[in-house]
Motif scaffolding. Structure first.
Motif, short mmCIF file in Angstrom:
data_model
loop_
_atom_site.label_atom_id
_atom_site.label_comp_id
_atom_site.label_asym_id
_atom_site.label_seq_id
_atom_site.Cartn_x
_atom_site.Cartn_y
_atom_site.Cartn_z
N UNK A 91 0.81 -1.52 -0.02
CA UNK A 91 0.18 -0.04 -0.20
C UNK A 91 0.73 1.47 -0.13
N UNK A 92 1.58 0.98 0.79
CA UNK A 92 2.69 2.00 0.81
C UNK A 92 3.65 2.48 -0.50
N UNK A 93 3.77 1.57 -1.43
CA UNK A 93 5.02 1.45 -2.74
C UNK A 93 3.53 2.22 -3.81
N UNK A 94 2.50 1.42 -3.41
CA UNK A 94 0.49 2.25 -4.40
C UNK A 94 0.99 3.03 -4.46
N UNK A 99 1.18 7.65 -9.41
CA UNK A 99 0.72 8.74 -10.87
C UNK A 99 1.66 7.21 -11.72
N UNK A 100 1.72 6.40 -11.41
CA UNK A 100 2.26 5.34 -12.65
C UNK A 100 0.98 3.93 -12.49
N UNK A 101 0.48 4.57 -11.10
CA UNK A 101 -0.95 3.78 -11.12
C UNK A 101 -2.33 4.13 -12.14
N UNK A 102 -2.12 5.26 -11.62
CA UNK A 102 -3.27 6.01 -11.93
C UNK A 102 -2.82 5.98 -13.94
N UNK A 103 -1.57 5.92 -14.71
CA UNK A 103 -2.22 6.11 -15.65
C UNK A 103 -2.37 4.52 -16.24
#
Length: 287
Positions: A91-94, A99-103
């Protein structure tokens, strides 16, 4: 915590600095994660992707693996945040890779931040607006961080190691998300790249070189500002480019990627500070 909260984070190892952050921001991190968890799902659903298809834990851990290969101390610091906050590491990594996950989720990149810098005989002045989701309006704080190669101060979101700030060598960073069809969650998160500049760069040249060589997977422009110099370093999966102020000393960054070249391929070598190029004639702020 509220928008005026200042976290004073310290520790003689990355793990201890992370634990200190996690303990101090425990409630704020939990709130921020809940908002981002919902945001990831909402964006994915709106882009015709199911939450199951998005696979946030796997994406987060993939960016952590990329970070471990580039700067393992940043992963150690995130591990400390997770322990201090009592949350799973992914969760901290997320949060740091939001920005990358939303992409990956297919988020629109309309709007967002603008940066304005002026250089001249009297020094350099810079600033920016930070436009983001209203639901996260209270999910940020001021911070001072000591214990790394460079101490630094600035603002960031709960659980994210850094965003905008200046370090004790006088190296500052401003931050604008861009967008490209090739963006994904496979490289080092851009927020962690900013954190590495703030925590280690001792000069303008060091900051530009570090940014230019960062193996990112999401498009962002990080503007480096020192007392006498400034440049916007455009980062993207296909490569990097550094843009200097115009002949009047102005450096204005809004949403667009003004030059398509770096998006086609990664440069054979990272640009050096001396490679900073002037802006194209058509580069102007959009209203």
């Amino acid at each position: 915590m509220n928008a005026r909260t200042v976290l004073r984070i310290g520790g003689d190892t990355p793990k201890r600095r992370g634990e200190d952050r996690g303990r101090q921001a425990r409630e704020g991190i939990a709130r921020a994660w809940k908002v981002y968890e919902d945001l990831f799902a909402t964006v994915a659903a709106g882009a015709s992707r199911s939450v199951r298809d998005l696979g946030v834990p796997a994406l987060a851990l993939r960016t952590a693996d990329a970070t471990r290969a580039w700067a393992p101390e940043l992963v150690e610091e995130m591990e400390g945040v997770a322990e201090g906050a009592g949350m799973p590491f992914w969760t901290i990594a997320a949060l740091n890779a939001r920005t990358e996950i939303l992409a990956e989720a297919g988020a629109s990149r309309a709007g967002e931040c603008s940066t304005l810098v002026r250089t001249g005989d009297t020094g350099t002045t810079g600033g920016q607006c930070w436009d983001w989701h209203e639901e996260l309006a209270d999910s940020w704080h001021l911070q001072t961080v000591t214990g790394d190669t460079r101490g630094f101060a600035g603002i960031t979101e709960h659980g994210i190691l850094a965003k905008i700030g200046v370090n004790d060598a006088g190296v500052g960073v401003l931050f604008n998300i861009l967008g490209h069809t090739g963006d994904s969650a496979t490289g080092v998160p851009v927020h962690l790249v900013a954190r590495q500049v703030l925590g280690t760069a001792g000069s303008f040249a060091e900051a530009v070189a570090l940014l230019s060589a960062a193996p990112v997977s999401a498009s962002t422009v990080i503007t480096v500002v020192t007392a006498d110099r400034a440049a916007s370093v455009e980062l993207a999966p296909g490569g990097s480019a550094a843009v200097a102020p115009d002949d009047r000393g102005w450096l204005v960054r809004t949403k667009p990627l003004p030059r398509p070249g770096p998006r086609r391929r990664r440069t054979a070598r990272a640009p050096r500070a001396g490679d900073v190029r002037p802006p194209p004639p058509a580069h102007r702020a959009r209203p």
